[in-house]
Motif scaffolding. Structure first.
Motif, PDB file in Angstrom:
ATOM      1  N   THR A  38      46.597  51.534   1.663  1.00 17.61           N
ATOM      2  CA  THR A  38      46.635  51.450   0.199  1.00 17.61           C
ATOM      3  C   THR A  38      46.753  52.802  -0.512  1.00 17.61           C
ATOM      4  OG1 THR A  38      45.521  49.329   0.095  1.00 17.61           O
ATOM      5  CG2 THR A  38      45.283  50.754  -1.816  1.00 17.61           C
TER       6      THR A  38
ATOM      7  N   ASN B 175      51.963  37.590  -3.392  1.00 21.64           N
ATOM      8  CA  ASN B 175      51.405  38.753  -2.698  1.00 21.64           C
ATOM      9  C   ASN B 175      51.145  39.846  -3.734  1.00 21.64           C
ATOM     10  OD1 ASN B 175      51.348  41.365  -1.378  1.00 21.64           O
ATOM     11  ND2 ASN B 175      52.067  40.348   0.479  1.00 21.64           N
ATOM     12  N   GLY B 176      49.883  40.221  -3.882  1.00 20.98           N
ATOM     13  CA  GLY B 176      49.511  41.171  -4.918  1.00 20.98           C
ATOM     14  C   GLY B 176      50.268  42.480  -4.841  1.00 20.98           C
ATOM     15  N   LYS B 177      50.413  43.027  -3.630  1.00 23.77           N
ATOM     16  CA  LYS B 177      51.109  44.304  -3.497  1.00 23.77           C
ATOM     17  C   LYS B 177      52.597  44.178  -3.808  1.00 23.77           C
ATOM     18  CE  LYS B 177      48.325  47.330  -0.580  1.00 23.77           C
ATOM     19  NZ  LYS B 177      48.312  48.202   0.622  1.00 23.77           N
TER      20      LYS B 177
ATOM     21  N   VAL C  46      43.506  46.421  -5.528  1.00 19.03           N
ATOM     22  CA  VAL C  46      44.018  45.453  -4.562  1.00 19.03           C
ATOM     23  C   VAL C  46      43.638  45.866  -3.143  1.00 19.03           C
ATOM     24  CG1 VAL C  46      46.118  44.477  -3.545  1.00 19.03           C
ATOM     25  CG2 VAL C  46      45.893  44.633  -6.022  1.00 19.03           C
ATOM     26  N   GLY C  47      43.711  47.163  -2.847  1.00 19.95           N
ATOM     27  CA  GLY C  47      43.296  47.632  -1.525  1.00 19.95           C
ATOM     28  C   GLY C  47      41.827  47.371  -1.256  1.00 19.95           C
TER      29      GLY C  47
ATOM     30  N   GLU D  69      41.404  43.616  -0.709  1.00 16.46           N
ATOM     31  CA  GLU D  69      41.943  43.218   0.600  1.00 16.46           C
ATOM     32  C   GLU D  69      40.961  43.545   1.725  1.00 16.46           C
ATOM     33  OE1 GLU D  69      46.022  43.781   3.261  1.00 16.46           O
ATOM     34  OE2 GLU D  69      45.571  45.171   1.635  1.00 16.46           O
ATOM     35  N   GLN D  70      40.323  44.688   1.639  1.00 23.35           N
ATOM     36  CA  GLN D  70      39.346  45.028   2.674  1.00 23.35           C
ATOM     37  C   GLN D  70      38.124  44.120   2.625  1.00 23.35           C
ATOM     38  OE1 GLN D  70      38.463  49.292   2.526  1.00 23.35           O
ATOM     39  NE2 GLN D  70      40.013  49.646   4.091  1.00 23.35           N
TER      40      GLN D  70
ATOM     41  N   SER E 197      42.598  39.526   2.320  1.00 25.20           N
ATOM     42  CA  SER E 197      43.869  39.007   1.807  1.00 25.20           C
ATOM     43  C   SER E 197      44.263  39.782   0.562  1.00 25.20           C
ATOM     44  CB  SER E 197      43.756  37.519   1.471  1.00 25.20           C
ATOM     45  OG  SER E 197      44.929  37.049   0.837  1.00 25.20           O
ATOM     46  N   ARG E 198      45.594  39.917   0.379  1.00 23.79           N
ATOM     47  CA  ARG E 198      46.114  40.510  -0.845  1.00 23.79           C
ATOM     48  C   ARG E 198      46.840  39.463  -1.695  1.00 23.79           C
ATOM     49  NH1 ARG E 198      50.657  44.209   2.187  1.00 23.79           N
ATOM     50  NH2 ARG E 198      48.739  45.120   2.995  1.00 23.79           N
ATOM     51  N   ASP E 199      46.721  38.193  -1.289  1.00 24.63           N
ATOM     52  CA  ASP E 199      47.362  37.105  -2.020  1.00 24.63           C
ATOM     53  C   ASP E 199      46.529  36.759  -3.248  1.00 24.63           C
ATOM     54  OD1 ASP E 199      48.203  34.327  -2.797  1.00 24.63           O
ATOM     55  OD2 ASP E 199      49.510  34.588  -1.055  1.00 24.63           O
TER      56      ASP E 199
END
Length: 639
Positions: free
Chosen positions: A290, A345-347, A394-395, A398-399, A403-405
């Protein structure tokens, strides 16, 4: 004093990067990163307060830059040979030959051209790189610890990771301060190499593939940059950016020969800014950790591209090339906003929205009026802060949840209350009035009123932007919160998020001061006019007024009453929507009992409008149209 500030922002990161590469002690690395970040931030602010300057270092540095150019090119050539990538091999070989010819046979009197020249635009960029880049690097301390634990690495790769992160910051500062275009080319190629190494950092198959794609696309831009310098040296006899800008009106009127190198430099900026049809290198870069994504999207790589295009705007003002640049930017702005609508997907949403906003900045550079350039500079500032903040959030998410969805972020407040509120704030600063991003978009649309097609594309793109940001924020707020759990974060993760959130809010509150103190001097210097007047804290123009502080008051009141009403709702008053049967949980997710009493999982159908905005539907056509505009730009605007 000036020598010290330039040393601190450009050369010091190179030296610190080398130190981090050999240091293995983690605690010492943390201290060095924090101290270096503090030095960069203080030096950039001091430089901004000092104002414009010209600086020529000792002649030895010219030789070192020339040597560095060839070292980077031979490293890239080696990568191309190792990966058997013919595009990288031949484009790099062409650059080696071209650079040799330019350096030793065309440019005479090395050292006569001042290496550094800074006006307010350069100094704004130095602050963006140094402040936001340093916060991202500090965030990386805590993030990379968890990242490597997740990968179960036997040996830490953090020395190499932070080597390229810090090197990146120094190269970007050098790039935006460079007056000698040969120096700028050196720093330009430094960013290309750093991005390649950082995207491929995890050394997985997909990381290597995306790093290679980023490399060949940026090598293509690097080749265009170098051959632009050859043509510039041949036609104008100078590689001094300051001289070219001073002669801008004269060169624009002359047209012809000057427009060819201008097109090549703009093309180089477009590849660096991941504009269509080269967007895949940036969307692929999200495989990287990230901090890399945040750095690439907010303050370094892609901002180098739009900086160059905006910087050169006074030279190609009033030409057909400028008109086609505006059309190209508008096409990309609208197309990438449409692609973002189709993502969960967030990213990827962040990636496409970044490319879209960069397209808007390029459109402003092409419209090339005081109002448009004002919008472009403000977009660079506000986008850098908010996008860095969202990427780091977002990073972090996700951790925590794996998930980054954005579909998995429903009810996130119950698990990560602080991060959720910061994300909501970041999204609000990107889409709501009176925050700076919307103000700058209003300026961009207003500046395009004389170009109907471009104005319509900017309006549609802005509308789609609101759609995907509102959907993301609404998703996080769509589940009853209950009592949130306390959120525990490492200080190196929490502090950058809080500081960036404060910056995102504070910059919008101070937008009239940012406009008068930083933007007006740039626009007045090159266009001898300003588009807006600050009156009672609002921005006035002949065609309209952008109200700031009354809207902030209304927004604050609305937020207060919304929170007050939300707190009155009890758990008993919360009811889930009817779903054709008795509601049940299936693997922790909503569902219902269907026919014959069988469990049926609830699914959202066409929530992302795939048949209209899916990548498979739109990407090919956006690339075709963008490529067509580029071809027309070359043959109709430059040749």
């Amino acid at each position: 004093m000036l020598d010290t500030l330039v040393f601190a922002t450009v050369l010091l990161p190179f030296l610190v990067a080398a130190m981090l590469l050999v240091l293995r002690e983690q605690n010492v690395r943390k201290v060095i990163l924090v101290v270096m970040g503090g030095v960069l931030i203080l030096a950039s602010v001091a430089m901004l307060r000092g104002g414009a300057f010209i600086l020529s270092p000792a002649p030895l540095y010219d030789s070192l830059v020339t040597l560095g150019d060839f070292v980077i090119l031979f490293v890239v050539l080696f990568v191309g040979l190792k990966r058997k990538n013919q595009i990288i091999i031949w484009l790099t070989a062409a650059q080696i030959v071209g650079l040799f010819w330019l350096d030793f046979f065309m440019v005479h009197g090395h050292g006569k051209t001042p290496a550094f020249f800074a006006d307010d635009l350069s100094l704004i960029m130095v602050c963006i790189v140094s402040i936001i880049g340093s916060l991202i690097a500090i965030y990386g301390i805590g993030y990379m610890k968890e990242h490597e634990e997740h990968l179960h690495l036997a040996k830490s790769r953090q020395p190499r990771f932070f080597f390229f992160i810090v090197l990146f910051l120094g190269a970007m500062n050098g790039l935006v301060l460079a007056n000698n275009l040969l120096w700028m080319y050196f720093f330009w190629e430094c960013t290309t190499l750093c991005s390649f190494m950082l995207i491929g950092h995890d050394d997985t198959e997909i990381a290597r593939k995306n790093a290679e794609r980023a490399l060949w696309m940026n090598v293509l831009g690097g080749a265009a940059f170098l051959f632009a310098l050859i043509v510039l040296q041949q036609t104008t006899g100078t590689l001094s950016l300051q001289d070219l800008l001073a002669r801008g009106p004269e060169l624009a009127v002359a047209g012809g020969a000057i427009l060819v190198p201008m097109f090549l430099l703009v093309f180089a900026g477009m590849t660096k800014a991941a504009q269509a049809p080269f967007q895949s290198w940036l969307t692929g870069a999200m495989v990287a950790p990230t901090p890399v994504s945040a750095l690439l999207h907010s303050s370094t790589m892609v901002k180098a591209g739009v900086y160059l295009i905006v910087r050169l705007a006074p030279i190609y003002v009033g030409t057909y090339l400028s008109n086609f640049i505006a059309l190209f930017g508008a096409v990309v702005f609208l197309g990438m906003a449409a692609l973002a609508v189709g993502q969960s997907n967030g990213k990827k949403i962040l990636a496409y929205s970044t490319i879209s906003n960069l397209g808007l900045i390029i459109a402003c550079a092409g419209i090339n009026t005081p109002a448009a350039i004002t919008a472009a500079i403000l977009l660079i500032i506000f986008h850098a802060i908010s996008k860095a903040l969202l990427f780091l959030c977002v990073g972090t998410v996700e951790q925590k949840i794996g998930s980054r969805d954005i579909e998995d972020m429903r009810g996130l407040y119950g698990v990560m209350p602080r991060t959720t509120l910061i994300m909501i704030l970041a999204i609000a600063t990107l889409m709501l009035p009176p925050f700076g991003m919307l103000m700058a978009k209003w300026m961009a649309i207003e500046s395009a009123t004389g170009q109907f097609l471009i104005m319509i594309m900017l309006v549609l793109g802005s509308a789609l932007t609101v759609l995907f940001w509102a959907r993301w924020a609404g998703t996080m707020l769509s589940v009853p919160f209950g009592r949130p759990k306390p959120e525990v974060q490492l200080p190196s993760v929490r502090l950058p998020l809080v500081i960036l959130a404060a910056m995102a809010l504070g910059a919008s509150l101070l937008s009239p001061l940012i406009y008068t103190g930083l933007v007006v001097p740039v626009v007045a210097m090159y266009y001898h006019d300003v588009a807006y007047v600050v009156h009672l804290g609002n921005l006035d123009s002949p065609t309209g007024v952008f109200i700031i502080y009354p809207l902030f008051i209304l927004l604050g009141l609305g937020l207060y009453f919304a929170v007050k009403q939300a707190r009155k709702v009890t758990a008993a008053e919360v009811a889930a929507p009817y779903m054709c049967g008795e509601q049940i949980k299936i693997d922790g997710k909503p569902g219902f009992l269907g026919p014959l009493g069988l469990p049926v999982a609830a699914t959202a159908s066409n929530y992302y409008l795939d048949q209209f905005f899916g990548e498979a539907v739109l990407s090919k056509w956006i690339n075709v149209v963008a490529l067509a505009v580029l071809v027309i730009m070359l043959f109709g605007g430059a040749l």
